[in-house]
Design an enzyme around this catalytic site. Structure first.
Site, mmCIF file in Angstrom:
data_model
loop_
_atom_site.group_PDB
_atom_site.id
_atom_site.type_symbol
_atom_site.label_atom_id
_atom_site.label_comp_id
_atom_site.label_asym_id
_atom_site.label_seq_id
_atom_site.Cartn_x
_atom_site.Cartn_y
_atom_site.Cartn_z
ATOM 1 N N LEU A 61 -3.354 -6.975 -3.885
ATOM 2 C CA LEU A 61 -3.206 -7.762 -2.666
ATOM 3 C C LEU A 61 -4.434 -8.608 -2.348
ATOM 4 O O LEU A 61 -4.371 -9.463 -1.463
ATOM 5 C CB LEU A 61 -2.886 -6.840 -1.489
ATOM 6 C CG LEU A 61 -1.489 -6.209 -1.538
ATOM 7 C CD1 LEU A 61 -1.390 -5.069 -0.543
ATOM 8 C CD2 LEU A 61 -0.411 -7.247 -1.262
ATOM 9 N N ILE B 50 0.210 6.674 4.594
ATOM 10 C CA ILE B 50 1.221 6.111 5.487
ATOM 11 C C ILE B 50 2.243 5.285 4.717
ATOM 12 O O ILE B 50 3.450 5.376 4.966
ATOM 13 C CB ILE B 50 0.547 5.255 6.579
ATOM 14 C CG1 ILE B 50 -0.291 6.137 7.511
ATOM 15 C CG2 ILE B 50 1.593 4.483 7.385
ATOM 16 C CD1 ILE B 50 -1.170 5.361 8.475
ATOM 17 N N ASN C 37 1.241 -2.591 5.426
ATOM 18 C CA ASN C 37 0.543 -1.319 5.597
ATOM 19 C C ASN C 37 -0.814 -1.279 4.900
ATOM 20 O O ASN C 37 -1.721 -0.594 5.356
ATOM 21 C CB ASN C 37 1.420 -0.183 5.059
ATOM 22 C CG ASN C 37 0.632 1.093 4.874
ATOM 23 O OD1 ASN C 37 0.278 1.774 5.833
ATOM 24 N ND2 ASN C 37 0.318 1.428 3.627
ATOM 25 N N SER D 7 1.340 3.524 -2.340
ATOM 26 C CA SER D 7 1.027 4.564 -3.331
ATOM 27 C C SER D 7 0.606 5.889 -2.717
ATOM 28 O O SER D 7 0.489 6.892 -3.424
ATOM 29 C CB SER D 7 -0.074 4.074 -4.277
ATOM 30 O OG SER D 7 -1.256 3.783 -3.571
ATOM 31 N N GLU E 86 5.993 5.422 -8.646
ATOM 32 C CA GLU E 86 7.028 5.792 -9.620
ATOM 33 C C GLU E 86 7.438 7.247 -9.441
ATOM 34 O O GLU E 86 8.634 7.574 -9.508
ATOM 35 C CB GLU E 86 6.510 5.544 -11.036
ATOM 36 C CG GLU E 86 6.379 4.064 -11.384
ATOM 37 C CD GLU E 86 5.666 3.814 -12.699
ATOM 38 O OE1 GLU E 86 5.762 2.685 -13.215
ATOM 39 O OE2 GLU E 86 5.008 4.757 -13.211
ATOM 40 N N GLY F 142 0.815 -1.215 0.000
ATOM 41 C CA GLY F 142 0.000 0.000 0.000
ATOM 42 C C GLY F 142 0.840 1.253 0.000
ATOM 43 O O GLY F 142 0.576 2.202 0.740
ATOM 44 N N TYR G 119 -14.827 -3.115 9.847
ATOM 45 C CA TYR G 119 -13.420 -2.702 9.727
ATOM 46 C C TYR G 119 -12.697 -2.937 11.043
ATOM 47 O O TYR G 119 -11.579 -3.475 11.072
ATOM 48 C CB TYR G 119 -13.347 -1.232 9.325
ATOM 49 C CG TYR G 119 -11.967 -0.631 9.412
ATOM 50 C CD1 TYR G 119 -11.010 -0.873 8.435
ATOM 51 C CD2 TYR G 119 -11.606 0.179 10.490
ATOM 52 C CE1 TYR G 119 -9.743 -0.334 8.517
ATOM 53 C CE2 TYR G 119 -10.338 0.728 10.578
ATOM 54 C CZ TYR G 119 -9.413 0.472 9.593
ATOM 55 O OH TYR G 119 -8.155 1.012 9.678
ATOM 56 N N VAL H 67 -5.234 9.701 11.306
ATOM 57 C CA VAL H 67 -4.104 10.154 10.499
ATOM 58 C C VAL H 67 -4.670 10.878 9.278
ATOM 59 O O VAL H 67 -5.600 10.389 8.633
ATOM 60 C CB VAL H 67 -3.222 8.975 10.028
ATOM 61 C CG1 VAL H 67 -1.984 9.492 9.287
ATOM 62 C CG2 VAL H 67 -2.814 8.104 11.211
ATOM 63 N N THR I 157 -5.049 11.367 5.986
ATOM 64 C CA THR I 157 -4.828 10.712 4.689
ATOM 65 C C THR I 157 -6.138 10.789 3.902
ATOM 66 O O THR I 157 -7.035 11.535 4.253
ATOM 67 C CB THR I 157 -4.423 9.236 4.880
ATOM 68 O OG1 THR I 157 -5.516 8.530 5.478
ATOM 69 C CG2 THR I 157 -3.191 9.101 5.773
#
Length: 260
Positions: free
Chosen positions: A71, A23, A97, A20, A49, A18, A166, A201, A203
């Site tokens: 994944l 975190i 992650n 990309s 990249e 993870g 979750y 966090v 994100t």
């Protein structure tokens, strides 16, 4: 400059799932800054990249290697580990992650949403853990480290229905990390297992959870000074830099202003 305790990891290989954004990207960058070879994987690698190019132009001593991997597909994961074995010897550090949340409640949620969360948050983490351990074992690596990026939702259940399944997957991560620690001791290895459990966090996580209510998602981050992805990356570096005789089981970290 290498952090004290990080010198032994220089030129060794870390896998970050993870990677990309959020975190994962922050952890990948921090490891490259410390001189590691980092395989960063995600379903799409454009952002990885770009990050790899940034790290190279910044002159960081390590290298970031993007790898496309779904994944939720075990064959993809096994293919990735096979490629790492053939091209880079193997994995010395595994940072599990990757994770996702779907707004599927227990009373009316979709089975497909539950499966999405279980497949990535629990099964993919377990498959990567198994393959990373086997990679270390076959090369006689006795000082590896497996770090699971967990969540405070793996330690308490919020009165928020869209997070309940979750949270169940994250409770599983708490149990899996401790179970892994015990099995590593039974195997008489010095490979360590740690989970890092952040609170809120800043994100894109809330925007994906509340994908039909962007104002609610934004409010999640506006009500307090949130953790940054770099704060979690700093915790990863701290864990990796500890002496080999220290086993850190779990780091729970919240914004100071977070109540729950």
């Amino acid at each position: 400059m290498a952090r004290p305790g990080m010198e032994r990891w220089r030129d060794r290989l870390a896998l970050v799932t993870g990677a990309s954004g959020g975190i994962g990207a922050a952890v990948a960058r921090a490891l490259v800054q410390q001189g590691l070879k980092v395989v960063g994987c995600a379903r799409t690698v454009g952002n990885i990249e770009e990050l790899a190019a940034e790290c190279k132009s910044a002159g960081y001593p390590g290298t970031l290697i993007p790898y496309r991997c779904d994944l939720s597909n075990e064959e993809d994961i096994l293919s990735m580990f096979s490629a790492i074995r053939s091209q880079h010897s193997g994995v010395d550090i595994c940072i599990n992650n990757a994770g996702l949340a779907r707004p599927d409640t227990l009373l009316s949620g979709s089975t497909s949403g539950w499966k999405d969360m279980f497949n990535v948050n629990v099964l993919a983490l377990s498959i990567c853990t198994r393959e990373a351990y086997q990679s270390m074992k076959e090369r006689n690596v006795d000082d590896g480290h497996i770090i699971n990026i967990n969540s405070m939702s793996g330690h308490r259940v919020l009165p928020l229905s869209v997070t309940h399944f979750y949270s169940a997957t994250k409770y599983a991560v708490t149990a899996l990390t401790e179970g892994l620690r015990q099995e590593l001791r039974e195997a008489q290895t010095h490979i360590r297992a740690t989970c890092i459990s952040p609170g809120v966090v800043e994100t894109q996580f809330a925007f994906k959870l509340h994908d039909k209510d962007p104002e609610k998602a934004a409010a999640t981050y506006e009500q307090m000074k949130c953790l940054k992805p770099e704060d979690v990356a700093e915790a990863v570096i701290y864990v990796l830099s500890t002496p080999a005789h220290i086993q850190i089981g779990d780091i729970q970290m919240r914004p100071t202003e977070q109540v729950t």
